[in-house]
Design an enzyme around this catalytic site. Structure first.
Site, mmCIF file in Angstrom:
data_model
loop_
_atom_site.group_PDB
_atom_site.id
_atom_site.type_symbol
_atom_site.label_atom_id
_atom_site.label_comp_id
_atom_site.label_asym_id
_atom_site.label_seq_id
_atom_site.Cartn_x
_atom_site.Cartn_y
_atom_site.Cartn_z
ATOM 1 N N ILE A 1 28.045 40.272 40.485
ATOM 2 C CA ILE A 1 26.827 40.531 39.736
ATOM 3 C C ILE A 1 25.801 39.493 40.176
ATOM 4 O O ILE A 1 26.096 38.296 40.243
ATOM 5 C CB ILE A 1 27.054 40.423 38.219
ATOM 6 N N CYS A 2 24.587 39.937 40.465
ATOM 7 C CA CYS A 2 23.475 39.050 40.771
ATOM 8 C C CYS A 2 23.838 38.090 41.919
ATOM 9 O O CYS A 2 24.315 38.511 42.961
ATOM 10 C CB CYS A 2 23.062 38.290 39.509
ATOM 11 N N SER A 3 23.673 36.801 41.711
ATOM 12 C CA SER A 3 23.904 35.819 42.766
ATOM 13 C C SER A 3 25.378 35.593 43.053
ATOM 14 O O SER A 3 25.720 34.835 43.968
ATOM 15 C CB SER A 3 23.235 34.491 42.421
ATOM 16 N N THR B 1 21.806 42.056 45.659
ATOM 17 C CA THR B 1 21.741 40.917 44.755
ATOM 18 C C THR B 1 20.389 40.980 44.065
ATOM 19 O O THR B 1 19.602 41.897 44.319
ATOM 20 C CB THR B 1 21.945 39.582 45.493
#
Length: 338
Positions: free
Chosen positions: A122-124, A142
């Site tokens: 998830i994300c970074s 990302t």
């Protein structure tokens, strides 16, 4: 035959899956809270109809962690003792990518990934997967503010800047925060089918699939800072009145440099052509007008577009949604009263 578990208190009957899938969520200090809570809630909600998932919170050493909100969270296991997993989820952090340079955290991701059928970030969290080579040769997503850095740092990764999430084989990646919910719903759909995923989305009051990509949530040039006097002069000139004609010759004359120099500076500073920069500034101005409640026609006129239709085409090209749809989603929550 599937067993049927009857809920208490008059609740609906709940089927038990023949094999519960273990969802391992790796948490660590400074983890972004919604990045792991959102996807976990999706799998938990899925259990309301078919008891299919066991959610396991894991930290590298088995100790408590402190989230981005300052919450202390206890876990079920260390990475070494977590056992086999169906799915590993690696959430992100606002202190990325440096947090994923921690050898203990990377060792935990590596260890858990080797014991998982599929891996999701998830994300970074994508930086952790990329650092371990898990994204080499794969498409990945990302958060929009990290896409350029991820692509520059890991050239073997095919970063898709506008994707909400990407599934490439047994590895899945998503954009930031709420996009983790989108990805988790997609994984539930893979496991249990579209009808079940749709029911989970309805229970959580979210879309099963959102229209448009990350562009509708990002800012193009508002956060870009010029580094040289020429670039700053041009940026100020365009920002002062994006409605006036701004050819390359106009910009060069204002900055007292050659048109070729203007083109080179804009490429180096903003990664676009001079005309591309002007168009982006105009679109940003129109976006701010829409966010403040202006009509599409008024926003178009203020930003120098020939018509509302011209703004609509530019808006759809960048964000994948129309100006009216964007305004419905992102206009100020404060309503004017008579």
């Amino acid at each position: 035959m599937q067993a049927v578990e009857h809920g208490t208190g008059g609740g609906a009957a709940r089927r038990r899956s023949p094999r519960r899938r273990r969802i391992g969520v790796l948490v660590f200090d400074h983890v972004k809270t919604l990045d792991f809570v959102g996807p976990a809630e999706v799998f938990l909600e899925a259990n309301q109809r078919i008891d299919s998932y066991e959610i396991v919170l894991i930290s590298p050493d088995g100790g408590d962690i402190v989230t981005s909100l300052g919450m202390r969270v206890g876990v079920s296991s260390s990475a070494a003792d977590a056992g086999e997993l169906d799915t590993l989820i690696v959430p992100g952090s606002e202190v990325a990518p440096q947090v994923f340079a921690d050898p203990e955290l990377l060792d935990a991701v590596r260890m858990l990934a080797e014991r998982s059928r599929r891996v999701a970030s998830i994300c970074s969290g994508a930086f952790a997967l990329a650092a371990l080579g898990l994204l080499d040769g794969r498409r990945a997503a990302t958060h929009w503010k990290f896409t350029a850095l991820l692509a520059a740092r890991y050239p073997a990764v095919e970063v898709e800047p506008d994707s909400i999430f990407v599934k490439d084989g047994p590895v899945a990646t998503s954009a930031g925060v709420a996009a983790g919910i989108d990805l988790a719903l997609a994984l539930v759909e893979d496991d249990l089918g579209p009808d079940h995923a749709r029911a989970v989305a309805q229970l959580l009051l979210v879309y099963l699939r959102r229209s448009g990509g990350q562009s509708q949530f990002s800012v193009s040039l508002r956060g870009s800072a010029a580094r040289t006097p020429v670039a700053q002069s041009i940026a100020d000139y365009v920002a002062a009145d994006p409605t006036r004609p701004c050819t390359v010759a106009d910009l060069a004359a204002h900055a007292n440099v050659s048109p070729r120099h203007v083109t080179r500076v804009m490429r180096e500073e903003f990664g676009t052509t001079p005309i591309g920069f002007v168009n982006a500034m105009r679109l940003d101005l129109a976006t701010r007008s829409l966010e403040s409640g202006a009509t599409v026609g008024r926003a178009a006129a203020d930003a120098g577009y020939r018509s509302a239709e011209a703004l609509r085409r530019a808006f759809v090209a960048r964000s994948g949604v129309t100006p009216s749809e964007y305004q419905r989603r992102f206009r100020s929550a404060h309503r004017e009263t008579a």
